[in-house]
Design an enzyme around this catalytic site. Structure first.
Site, PDB file in Angstrom:
ATOM      1  CG  HIS A  72      -2.158  -0.841   1.054  1.00 19.25           C
ATOM      2  ND1 HIS A  72      -3.335  -0.592   1.700  1.00 19.25           N
ATOM      3  CD2 HIS A  72      -2.374  -1.928   0.279  1.00 19.25           C
ATOM      4  CE1 HIS A  72      -4.249  -1.483   1.339  1.00 19.25           C
ATOM      5  NE2 HIS A  72      -3.681  -2.311   0.480  1.00 19.25           N
ATOM      6  CE1 TYR A 197      -5.180   3.957   8.914  1.00 17.15           C
ATOM      7  CE2 TYR A 197      -5.650   3.815  11.266  1.00 17.15           C
ATOM      8  CZ  TYR A 197      -4.939   3.399  10.157  1.00 17.15           C
ATOM      9  OH  TYR A 197      -3.975   2.413  10.286  1.00 17.15           O
ATOM     10  N   PRO A 289      -4.050   0.489  18.781  1.00 17.58           N
ATOM     11  CG  PRO A 289      -5.735  -1.026  18.247  1.00 17.58           C
ATOM     12  CD  PRO A 289      -5.156  -0.260  19.372  1.00 17.58           C
ATOM     13  CE  LYS A 293       4.024   3.210  13.598  1.00 17.96           C
ATOM     14  NZ  LYS A 293       3.972   2.384  12.385  1.00 17.96           N
ATOM     15  CE1 TYR A 381      -0.054   2.961   7.807  1.00 19.47           C
ATOM     16  CE2 TYR A 381      -1.250   3.867   9.682  1.00 19.47           C
ATOM     17  CZ  TYR A 381      -1.135   2.946   8.662  1.00 19.47           C
ATOM     18  OH  TYR A 381      -2.125   1.976   8.492  1.00 19.47           O
TER      19      TYR A 381
END
Ligand code: FAS
Ligand code: PHB
Length: 386
Positions: A72, A197, A289, A293, A381
């Protein structure tokens, strides 16, 4: 029985550590409380940093990951329906791999050549503050003893390893959040090509995936929520309400293969070494979460611990084990910070009131307008340097 290292726990941290040690010629026995099926039945993480991808290759366990994992280039953030895509490749020339923790665990189980004792009961750690540590456990009504040089506590947040350390020798830092994540696994194509998100007044939602035909979704729920109160239909209705209309319209629903609620907390124990005992992974720290990580931090811990134990065992040098705790805590706290920040940005916190929500909106608007802010999110990220 005697070995170089006893590893407590056959989750991703214990299995990866065991694999790296065996490839280097260091003997290690893994003791796992549960059965392999139970371990593989836990549905958890889904996003791998490049460092974890590299470590799976070092462990000679990356073939299926590359064949089935999805690379991704970015994620979408949405805030009350406003959407912003972050392209990690454009921002910092990095990507992530979508490949479930269950598959990582399965690949490491298959790669392991040495012994893993499953359904080891009543594991106890002894004399790890001396040069002659040992571990005992019970199985089939018999008590077994393993003498070793080192013990690696990879047994998760509720494991025995951290609990075996005198409380006076340990400092813990913790923040519990007033909510959890209700997650569902479904055999339907993902609603979007990349993860979404979403912040919504009703609560956070996450659209994730395991493959082109299997998806993973989460909604924020109250900390005391019970999974029994959530039918599949109620979950899908709530998820739709939290997504922008176009995405909600495109959602493909189906019967839950798995449905569970995970509590959210930030936790760090310091230090991570006690004589011949070393803590790694969730035994040492927990992150919410939101920043993807948890699994990746466990992997960076054991990469450092493996090198330290290999050096101590084969080169008789204590430099690596002496430096382990301070070294990994540096990276742990940066991941804690990012996970806390992503959680603070994207979840609803009624207790912070209208001012708190306006600050969250300003955070999102700043992110949308600042290339530097987007690069900062992207580098955290996709994973800070190991
Ligand atoms: P684990 O907890 O995975 O493994 C520890 C192992 O030790 C277990 O197999 C356990 O059975 C064993 N054990 C425990 N006590 C023992 C004893 N006394 N004797 C022997 N063995 C013992 N991270 C993400 O990045 N994204 C997510 O979406 C995400 N979702 C999560 C959902 C839940 C419900 C949980 C609990 C965690 C989630 N995480 C997520 C974090 C998770 O992926 C962890 O970071 C990861 O499992 C850490 O791996 P380990 O350190 O190996 O710990
Ligand atoms: C998941 O797919 O389970 C997942 C992905 C990203 C996260 C958390 C969980 O931040």
């Amino acid at each position: 029985m005697r070995t170089n290292v006893v590893i407590i726990g056959a989750g991703p941290a214990g299995l990866m550590l065991g694999r790296l040690l065996e490839l280097a010629g260091v003997d290690a026995i893994i003791l796992e409380r549960r059965s392999p099926d139970y371990v593989l039945g836990r549905i958890r993480a889904g996003v791998l940093e490049q460092g974890t991808v590299d470590l799976m290759e070092r462990a000679e366990a990356g073939t299926r990951m590359h064949a089935e994992g999805l690379v991704h280039r970015g994620i979408e953030l949405s805030f009350d329906g406003d959407r912003h895509r972050l392209d990690f490749s454009d921002l910092i020339d990095r990507t992530v791999m979508v490949y479930g923790q269950t598959e990582v665990t399965r690949d490491l189980i298959e790669a392991r050549q040495s012994s893993t004792v499953y359904e080891a009961e009543e594991v106890e750690l002894h004399d790890f503050d001396t040069a002659h540590p040992r571990v005992t456990y019970r199985q089939a009504g018999k008590t077994h003893r393993i003498d070793c040089d080192y013990i690696a506590g990879c047994d998760g947040f509720h494991g025995i390893s951290r609990q075996s350390v005198p409380t006076t020798a340990l400092t813990t830092y913790e923040r519990t959040y007033p909510f959890g994540w209700l997650g569902i696994l479904v055999d339907q194509p993902p609603v979007a090509d990349e993860l979404i998100y979403a912040h919504h007044a009703r609560g956070f939602a996450l659209c994730s995936q395991r493959s082109h035909t299997r998806s993973r979704y989460y909604v924020q729920v109250a900390a005391d929520e019970k999974v029994e109160a959530w039918s599949d239909a109620r979950f899908w209705d709530e998820l739709r309400l939290r997504l922008n209309p176009e995405t909600a319209e495109a959602l493909k629903t189906g019967p839950a293969l798995e449905k569970s609620i995970a509590p959210l907390r930030s936790f760090v124990a310091e230090p991570l070494r006690f004589g011949r005992l070393f803590l790694a992974g969730d035994a040492a720290h927990i992150v919410p979460p939101t920043g993807a990580k948890g699994l990746n931090l466990a992997m960076s811990d054991v990469a450092a611990l493996a090198d330290a134990l290999i050096e101590a065992t084969l080169e008789k040098s204590s430099a690596g084990i002496d430096a382990y705790s301070a070294k990994v805590l540096q990276r742990i706290w940066k991941a804690e910070r990012f996970s806390w920040w992503m959680t603070s940005l994207l979840h609803t916190f009624p207790e912070t009131g209208p001012f708190g929500r306006r600050i969250q909106r300003a955070d999102f608007d700043y992110l949308r307008s600042s290339h530097a802010a987007q690069q900062s999110l992207a580098e955290n990220y996709t994973g800070l340097p190991w």
